[in-house]
Write an enzyme that holds these catalytic residues in place. Structure first.
Site, mmCIF file in Angstrom:
data_model
loop_
_atom_site.group_PDB
_atom_site.id
_atom_site.type_symbol
_atom_site.label_atom_id
_atom_site.label_comp_id
_atom_site.label_asym_id
_atom_site.label_seq_id
_atom_site.Cartn_x
_atom_site.Cartn_y
_atom_site.Cartn_z
ATOM 1 N N ASN A 149 0.871 -1.128 -0.104
ATOM 2 C CA ASN A 149 0.136 0.058 -0.100
ATOM 3 C C ASN A 149 0.919 1.155 -0.167
ATOM 4 O O ASN A 149 0.621 2.138 -0.554
ATOM 5 C CB ASN A 149 -0.950 -0.036 1.269
ATOM 6 N N HIS B 22 -7.941 -0.681 6.067
ATOM 7 C CA HIS B 22 -8.280 -1.865 6.703
ATOM 8 C C HIS B 22 -8.969 -2.734 5.623
ATOM 9 O O HIS B 22 -9.763 -2.478 4.913
ATOM 10 C CB HIS B 22 -9.382 -1.528 7.750
ATOM 11 N N GLU C 261 -7.433 -2.205 -2.303
ATOM 12 C CA GLU C 261 -6.570 -1.342 -1.557
ATOM 13 C C GLU C 261 -5.819 -0.388 -2.261
ATOM 14 O O GLU C 261 -5.585 1.005 -2.015
ATOM 15 C CB GLU C 261 -5.819 -2.097 -0.604
HETATM 16 C C1 GRF Z 1 -2.958 -4.619 4.154
HETATM 17 O O1 GRF Z 1 -3.863 -5.428 3.715
HETATM 18 C C2 GRF Z 1 -3.757 -3.569 4.840
HETATM 19 O O2 GRF Z 1 -4.932 -3.313 4.543
HETATM 20 C C3 GRF Z 1 -3.694 -3.991 6.365
HETATM 21 O O3 GRF Z 1 -2.150 -4.473 6.212
HETATM 22 C C4 GRF Z 1 -2.015 -5.231 4.988
HETATM 23 C C5 GRF Z 1 -0.681 -4.327 4.535
HETATM 24 O O4 GRF Z 1 -0.198 -4.873 3.503
HETATM 25 N N1 GRF Z 1 -3.920 -3.025 7.119
HETATM 26 P P1 GRF Z 1 0.935 -4.120 2.934
HETATM 27 O O5 GRF Z 1 2.245 -3.816 3.844
HETATM 28 O O6 GRF Z 1 0.552 -2.645 2.559
HETATM 29 O O7 GRF Z 1 1.305 -4.654 1.670
#
Ligand code: GRF
Length: 205
Positions: free
Chosen positions: A20, A116, A181
């Site tokens: 993300n 989330h 996301e």
């Molecule tokens: C994601 O699924 C986010 O929604 C959750 O933790 C995960 C993090 O993944 N809070 P990344 O580190 O962004 O790949």
């Protein structure tokens, strides 16, 4: 960007792989994006996302919560000092696996957002994909929200959903949600950075 406005200075807080975070960095590379990522901060030295951030030319910092002997507020004061030193205006949590005390949440009220992997208010907390499969929901998804002291309970900025398919495993469902996301987090940050979405506690217009 409209002429003359400055980009909001954003820190992304991570504990892990940082996909993300990379979506936010990629979006912020566009000239007309209203935010710039000035810092990636992790509580874990071994977070894979740190290396990816450095490769993208973003400043990184590590503040290990274990160095504060369980004093959560002392850890948060150290985070806060680092954010202030970089003149950060907005904080994006992206897989940051520490819960905050009211001290930090109040300090960053309206300027602290989280992603989330579920359609809040469904499936607050951990293991959202497993719980969604167990519950037999037809749709699952992701939510970007302002952070309030109660975990995963703050006002929603954006959310979107995907179908749950027959034969889905936690992994296949997680991958489908992750695409959501990566799409909605940059959109939500844009809305907040442009001041088009503002924090208002429940009940206030
Ligand atoms: C994601 O699924 C986010 O929604 C959750 O933790 C995960 C993090 O993944 N809070 P990344 O580190 O962004 O790949």
């Amino acid at each position: 960007m409209t002429g003359g406005t400055t980009k909001k200075r954003v820190a992304v807080l991570i504990s892990g792989r940082g996909s993300n975070m990379m979506a936010l960095i990629a979006a912020a590379a566009a000239e007309d994006y209203p935010a710039e990522i000035v810092l990636v901060l992790s509580n874990r030295l071994e977070a894979a996302g740190l290396e990816r951030a450095r490769e993208a030319g973003i400043a990184t910092a590590v503040i290990d919560h274990r160095h504060f002997g369980g004093d959560r507020e002392a850890f948060e004061r150290a985070l806060d000092a680092e954010l202030d030193a970089r003149q950060v205006e907005l904080v994006c949590l992206a897989g940051f696996m520490r819960l905050f005390t009211p001290f930090f949440v109040e300090r960053w009220r309206g300027r602290l957002i989280n992603i989330h992997p579920a359609l809040l208010p469904q499936f607050k907390g951990l293991d959202t994909h497993r719980r969604a499969l167990q519950a037999g929901v037809e749709r699952h998804g992701a939510t970007v929200h302002f952070v309030v002291p109660e975990t995963d309970a703050g006002p929603v900025i954006l959310q979107d959903s995907v179908p749950v398919r027959a034969g889905d495993t936690e992994e296949t469902l997680a991958a489908r949600v992750l695409e959501v996301e990566h799409r909605i987090y940059p959109q939500a940050l844009r809305l907040v950075a442009e001041g088009r979405v503002k924090f208002a506690p429940a009940g206030n217009p």
